[in-house]
Design an enzyme around this catalytic site. Sequence first.
Site, PDB file in Angstrom:
ATOM      1  N   ASP A  32     -60.457  15.496  23.178  1.00  0.00           N
ATOM      2  CA  ASP A  32     -61.495  14.430  23.225  1.00  0.00           C
ATOM      3  C   ASP A  32     -61.610  14.621  24.865  1.00  0.00           C
ATOM      4  O   ASP A  32     -60.931  14.250  25.652  1.00  0.00           O
ATOM      5  CB  ASP A  32     -60.851  13.257  22.901  1.00  0.00           C
ATOM      6  CG  ASP A  32     -61.703  11.833  23.144  1.00  0.00           C
ATOM      7  OD1 ASP A  32     -62.713  11.898  23.845  1.00  0.00           O
ATOM      8  OD2 ASP A  32     -61.501  11.012  22.120  1.00  0.00           O
ATOM      9  N   HIS A  33     -62.962  14.535  25.242  1.00  0.00           N
ATOM     10  CA  HIS A  33     -63.300  14.858  26.895  1.00  0.00           C
ATOM     11  C   HIS A  33     -63.438  13.483  27.325  1.00  0.00           C
ATOM     12  O   HIS A  33     -63.241  13.669  28.477  1.00  0.00           O
ATOM     13  CB  HIS A  33     -64.591  15.556  26.793  1.00  0.00           C
ATOM     14  CG  HIS A  33     -64.706  16.492  28.226  1.00  0.00           C
ATOM     15  ND1 HIS A  33     -63.821  16.347  29.160  1.00  0.00           N
ATOM     16  CD2 HIS A  33     -65.854  17.224  28.428  1.00  0.00           C
ATOM     17  CE1 HIS A  33     -64.202  17.192  30.093  1.00  0.00           C
ATOM     18  NE2 HIS A  33     -65.354  17.619  29.576  1.00  0.00           N
ATOM     19  N   ARG A  34     -63.285  12.518  26.806  1.00  0.00           N
ATOM     20  CA  ARG A  34     -63.266  11.026  27.364  1.00  0.00           C
ATOM     21  C   ARG A  34     -61.797  10.868  28.038  1.00  0.00           C
ATOM     22  O   ARG A  34     -61.493  10.334  28.875  1.00  0.00           O
ATOM     23  CB  ARG A  34     -63.518   9.803  26.553  1.00  0.00           C
ATOM     24  CG  ARG A  34     -64.895  10.005  25.766  1.00  0.00           C
ATOM     25  CD  ARG A  34     -64.968   8.985  24.812  1.00  0.00           C
ATOM     26  NE  ARG A  34     -64.107   9.165  23.805  1.00  0.00           N
ATOM     27  CZ  ARG A  34     -64.020   8.491  22.688  1.00  0.00           C
ATOM     28  NH1 ARG A  34     -64.421   7.399  22.614  1.00  0.00           N
ATOM     29  NH2 ARG A  34     -63.093   8.682  21.566  1.00  0.00           N
ATOM     30  N   PRO A  74     -66.668  13.019  21.830  1.00  0.00           N
ATOM     31  CA  PRO A  74     -67.417  14.090  22.591  1.00  0.00           C
ATOM     32  C   PRO A  74     -66.104  15.141  22.851  1.00  0.00           C
ATOM     33  O   PRO A  74     -65.221  14.856  23.316  1.00  0.00           O
ATOM     34  CB  PRO A  74     -67.537  13.701  24.030  1.00  0.00           C
ATOM     35  CG  PRO A  74     -67.018  12.311  24.116  1.00  0.00           C
ATOM     36  CD  PRO A  74     -66.683  11.803  22.877  1.00  0.00           C
TER      37      PRO A  74
END
Length: 454
Positions: free
Chosen positions: A426-428, A250
Amino acid sequence: MGRIAEVVVPDIGNFHDVPIVDIPIKVGAEVKKDDPLVTLESDKASMDVPSLFDGVIKDVRVHVGDKVSAGAPIVVMEVPESPLLEASLPTGGEYRPPAAAQPAPAAPSQPAPVPAPPSHGEPADLRLPLGEGQLGMPPVSPRRAEPLPSPSAAVPSGPAHLPSHASPAIRRLAREMGVDVAAVKGTGPNARIRQEDLRAHVAERLNQPAQSPPIALPDFAQFGHIEMRPLSRIQRLSAAHLQQVWTQVPQVTQHGEADISELETFRKVEAEAAQQRGVRLTLLAFVMKAVVRTLQSHPACNCSLDGHGENLILKHYFNIAFAVDTAEGLLVPVVRDVDRKGILDLAAELGELSARARQKKLAPTDLQGATFTISSLGGIGGTAFSPIVNAPEVAILGVSRAQLRPVWIENQFVPRLILPLALSYDHRVIDGAEGARFMVDLCRELTDIRRLLL
Ligand code: CAO
């Protein structure tokens, strides 16, 4: 503070010395009414002993493999004090195994046998007087024990024909999770499926790329002349990687603009001297250096996420990859230890690696070990783009073409050279605030040339 009560195996009819095959709870676990405490499995039937109440497990008296009969203590629970609970604490339960698992007719209702007192000394307050605080099987609606098919029997999938190497509770949980138990690999005794097997199965499926059918194509030839041209090997490899990253990571793109007016003046002056040494001093070398200085204060952007998505792998080295547009497709060679190299050295290495990429002379090691990637389209044009994170890295910088723009400084418009930047991450791993801070710091590095040269 609630009451301490001991849970015993309820009346299980004619069954004695039934092995415990699963204990899905542990000390300290909070359980809800009807949660399974242990799973028993005879050679004919499998059954859960559920909790009658919400509560907290204080002690587990049994182990997987122990053989138990009705009345044997299983766990000690702390249950909330309530008049309702007092009224409903069983003095004994009745359990009727189904006909398939119970050859003899069901025994008449009778109180649960009293378990033998524990042989090891326990605190007295862990036990209520027998028959008062012992929690057994519910006296009504006993859970149905299902006969076991032979392990080799072909078991059609679907709720009506679930394989029986999973306890009723596991089957129920699997149904709730939308999991076909037949597809789950059991790691318990006799390949029995446990809760952790279900979780591992779901995690594995979530990590697999989505298997969607290919997009339907019309017969293009009916509309005009066409020709087929195979993708190059590099394009095919890139396509598979990009597809995987696109579906699994994501990502968010943070945009920014750096005023590189001073940097560009400095670069032009130094470029002439560099040229005499055979080095093309391009903007990219400065951007690379500024990226590493920014990464040093933003370690989350120089890391990878472990395979289970539970740990960050922080890297204390700074190897920066950069995208090179070649006739065969995109290649991404790596400049190692950028933090230890000067800008002129970086410029020389960038020139040398891009030349080798275009001549197809890169070694596999030239393409490995990156911690962050830069994709520069500034030499071509365009105002902005969103690069795709080059996983397992967690961030990538897109560089677009710098433009002279009027900027309002001290009550007047001044022409300044503005470089558009885009950080995809990477939004994680990186949240929005961290992404924005990285961009602000990077722009500061590029704007204040003195910092960069320090
Ligand atoms: N703004 C303005 N001008 C720029 C610029 C920028 N951001 N970046 C480069 N330029 C200028 C250079 O200064 C050079 O000008 P001169 O010829 O007057 O010196 C010209 O554009 C061409 O530069 P270049 O692109 O050849 O050199 P570079 O070091 O900037 O880039 C490389 C090298 C390998 C990154 C580039 O050649 C390349 O292949 N870019 C494509 C990368 C790509 O395809 N990315 C997409 C990947 S998908 O995410």
